[in-house]
Scaffold this motif. Sequence first.
Motif, PDB file in Angstrom:
ATOM      1  N   THR A  39       0.575  -0.728  -0.167  1.00 33.49           N
ATOM      2  CA  THR A  39      -0.008  -0.152   0.338  1.00 33.49           C
ATOM      3  C   THR A  39       0.795   1.278  -0.292  1.00 33.49           C
ATOM      4  O   THR A  39       0.797   2.191   0.371  1.00 33.49           O
ATOM      5  CB  THR A  39      -0.943  -0.629   1.265  1.00 33.49           C
ATOM      6  OG1 THR A  39      -0.403  -0.015   2.211  1.00 33.49           O
ATOM      7  CG2 THR A  39      -1.998  -1.274   1.350  1.00 33.49           C
ATOM      8  N   HIS A  42       0.106   5.110  -0.432  1.00 28.43           N
ATOM      9  CA  HIS A  42      -1.937   5.182  -0.883  1.00 28.43           C
ATOM     10  C   HIS A  42      -2.028   5.069   0.448  1.00 28.43           C
ATOM     11  O   HIS A  42      -1.353   5.361   1.779  1.00 28.43           O
ATOM     12  CB  HIS A  42      -1.660   3.391  -1.151  1.00 28.43           C
ATOM     13  CG  HIS A  42      -1.919   3.791  -2.999  1.00 28.43           C
ATOM     14  ND1 HIS A  42      -2.819   4.503  -3.688  1.00 28.43           N
ATOM     15  CD2 HIS A  42      -0.574   2.721  -3.992  1.00 28.43           C
ATOM     16  CE1 HIS A  42      -2.297   4.052  -5.152  1.00 28.43           C
ATOM     17  NE2 HIS A  42      -1.483   3.074  -4.642  1.00 28.43           N
ATOM     18  N   ASP A  46      -7.471   4.116   1.736  1.00 29.39           N
ATOM     19  CA  ASP A  46      -7.366   2.520   0.614  1.00 29.39           C
ATOM     20  C   ASP A  46      -7.369   1.422   1.638  1.00 29.39           C
ATOM     21  O   ASP A  46      -7.412  -0.121   0.971  1.00 29.39           O
ATOM     22  CB  ASP A  46      -6.095   2.748   0.451  1.00 29.39           C
ATOM     23  CG  ASP A  46      -6.989   3.893  -1.405  1.00 29.39           C
ATOM     24  OD1 ASP A  46      -7.892   4.187  -1.642  1.00 29.39           O
ATOM     25  OD2 ASP A  46      -5.415   3.623  -2.062  1.00 29.39           O
ATOM     26  N   VAL A  47      -6.177   1.736   2.975  1.00 26.41           N
ATOM     27  CA  VAL A  47      -5.646   0.094   3.790  1.00 26.41           C
ATOM     28  C   VAL A  47      -7.241  -0.291   4.695  1.00 26.41           C
ATOM     29  O   VAL A  47      -7.838  -1.100   3.626  1.00 26.41           O
ATOM     30  CB  VAL A  47      -4.841   0.756   4.463  1.00 26.41           C
ATOM     31  CG1 VAL A  47      -5.202  -0.408   5.521  1.00 26.41           C
ATOM     32  CG2 VAL A  47      -3.989   1.046   4.279  1.00 26.41           C
ATOM     33  N   LEU A  50      -9.437  -1.952   1.593  1.00 29.70           N
ATOM     34  CA  LEU A  50      -9.064  -2.875   1.995  1.00 29.70           C
ATOM     35  C   LEU A  50      -9.186  -4.308   3.175  1.00 29.70           C
ATOM     36  O   LEU A  50      -9.671  -5.072   2.535  1.00 29.70           O
ATOM     37  CB  LEU A  50      -7.409  -3.337   1.591  1.00 29.70           C
ATOM     38  CG  LEU A  50      -7.179  -2.821  -0.002  1.00 29.70           C
ATOM     39  CD1 LEU A  50      -5.784  -2.291   0.296  1.00 29.70           C
ATOM     40  CD2 LEU A  50      -7.518  -3.286  -1.237  1.00 29.70           C
ATOM     41  N   VAL A  58      -0.536  -6.449   4.950  1.00 29.90           N
ATOM     42  CA  VAL A  58      -0.253  -5.783   4.188  1.00 29.90           C
ATOM     43  C   VAL A  58       1.336  -4.774   4.273  1.00 29.90           C
ATOM     44  O   VAL A  58       1.777  -5.386   4.838  1.00 29.90           O
ATOM     45  CB  VAL A  58      -1.246  -3.243   4.281  1.00 29.90           C
ATOM     46  CG1 VAL A  58      -3.002  -3.819   4.267  1.00 29.90           C
ATOM     47  CG2 VAL A  58      -1.143  -3.550   5.729  1.00 29.90           C
ATOM     48  N   GLU A  60       4.513  -2.028   3.682  1.00 23.70           N
ATOM     49  CA  GLU A  60       4.724  -1.007   3.192  1.00 23.70           C
ATOM     50  C   GLU A  60       6.604  -0.854   3.139  1.00 23.70           C
ATOM     51  O   GLU A  60       7.559  -1.562   3.718  1.00 23.70           O
ATOM     52  CB  GLU A  60       4.779   0.313   4.346  1.00 23.70           C
ATOM     53  CG  GLU A  60       2.917   0.421   4.721  1.00 23.70           C
ATOM     54  CD  GLU A  60       2.747   1.462   3.689  1.00 23.70           C
ATOM     55  OE1 GLU A  60       3.758   2.622   2.989  1.00 23.70           O
ATOM     56  OE2 GLU A  60       1.466   1.709   3.196  1.00 23.70           O
ATOM     57  N   LYS A  69       0.402   5.428   8.852  1.00 25.22           N
ATOM     58  CA  LYS A  69      -0.461   4.999   8.396  1.00 25.22           C
ATOM     59  C   LYS A  69      -0.693   3.801   9.381  1.00 25.22           C
ATOM     60  O   LYS A  69      -2.088   3.573   9.225  1.00 25.22           O
ATOM     61  CB  LYS A  69       0.043   4.658   6.955  1.00 25.22           C
ATOM     62  CG  LYS A  69      -1.262   4.431   6.266  1.00 25.22           C
ATOM     63  CD  LYS A  69      -0.655   3.067   4.646  1.00 25.22           C
ATOM     64  CE  LYS A  69      -0.110   4.348   3.862  1.00 25.22           C
ATOM     65  NZ  LYS A  69      -0.055   3.762   2.372  1.00 25.22           N
ATOM     66  N   GLY A 228       1.014  -4.379  -5.069  1.00 25.55           N
ATOM     67  CA  GLY A 228       0.897  -3.086  -5.055  1.00 25.55           C
ATOM     68  C   GLY A 228       0.333  -2.716  -6.993  1.00 25.55           C
ATOM     69  O   GLY A 228      -1.312  -2.766  -6.576  1.00 25.55           O
ATOM     70  N   LEU A 232      -4.260  -1.607  -6.423  1.00 27.94           N
ATOM     71  CA  LEU A 232      -4.156  -0.210  -6.137  1.00 27.94           C
ATOM     72  C   LEU A 232      -4.037   0.830  -7.474  1.00 27.94           C
ATOM     73  O   LEU A 232      -4.033   1.794  -6.937  1.00 27.94           O
ATOM     74  CB  LEU A 232      -3.376  -0.078  -5.389  1.00 27.94           C
ATOM     75  CG  LEU A 232      -3.511  -0.701  -3.447  1.00 27.94           C
ATOM     76  CD1 LEU A 232      -2.614  -0.506  -2.488  1.00 27.94           C
ATOM     77  CD2 LEU A 232      -4.966   0.461  -2.986  1.00 27.94           C
ATOM     78  N   ARG A 235       1.455   4.359  -8.195  1.00 32.00           N
ATOM     79  CA  ARG A 235       1.431   4.933  -7.525  1.00 32.00           C
ATOM     80  C   ARG A 235       1.447   6.463  -7.463  1.00 32.00           C
ATOM     81  O   ARG A 235       1.834   6.874  -8.433  1.00 32.00           O
ATOM     82  CB  ARG A 235       2.455   4.218  -6.614  1.00 32.00           C
ATOM     83  CG  ARG A 235       2.353   2.803  -6.239  1.00 32.00           C
ATOM     84  CD  ARG A 235       3.873   3.130  -5.665  1.00 32.00           C
ATOM     85  NE  ARG A 235       5.071   3.219  -5.522  1.00 32.00           N
ATOM     86  CZ  ARG A 235       5.851   1.840  -6.309  1.00 32.00           C
ATOM     87  NH1 ARG A 235       5.194   0.887  -6.547  1.00 32.00           N
ATOM     88  NH2 ARG A 235       7.042   2.256  -6.984  1.00 32.00           N
TER      89      ARG A 235
END
Length: 239
Positions: A39, A42, A46-47, A50, A58, A60, A69, A228, A232, A235
């Motif tokens: 993610t 984003h 969005d998380v 999802l 997820v 990062e 986040k 990703g 999504l 980016r």
Amino acid sequence: MTDRKAELARNLAVVQDRIRAACAAADRDPDEVTLIVVTKTHPAEDVRALYELGVRQVAENRDQDAAPKAAACADLSLNWHFVGQLQTNKARSVLGYADEVQSVDRPRLVSALSAAAVRREREVGCLIQVALDAESGARGARGGVAPDGVEELAAAVAGAEGLRLDGVMTVAPLAGPYAGRQRAAFERLVEISSRLRADHPAANMVSAGMSSDLEEAVQAGATHVRVGTAVLGVRPRLG
């Protein structure tokens, strides 16, 4: 359902179909492959979307993006994976939210992660990042330890307080003998994983494959794929 959530649902269904098809081609059970949605860049919204669509894993790659986040989504039962190159001075922050650090590639980082885990009184899973473009004793262009350094580093993780050795990870290399040969690269990672499990049977995670090459990873034997863009979209630019 919002337009964005509907878009994510469509994209997620396509990726899940790709995983199932790759498993069928390799005569594998789809339940053997876990999707981790990357993610990075984003927003937390969005998380959350999802999560409502059933995603629980997820990832990062930058602590400065991930920490706020993760805090914004702290009420959700998510497993956070850190997949980027990690500076030792960021270990304490990353261990505030990460359940799995997939980019362990040097002894100093093992020490920093262990100290942070002990301080927080928690256990964190670690994957050894393998650089298939690295010469003996060197690190790869995108992080990672050379294949001949995996055993020693794995032993360090296994012996470190607060850390759990869970397996190996790689990013398809852009240079060296495996450049442009994703399937061969992932098969090499699976070989390294098999050897590692001889001494560490529980270290059975094999994290490989992204949006463009998840099929090759699944067919080679990956247990986790990191996707990703296919879920999504492109980016946003970092500020």
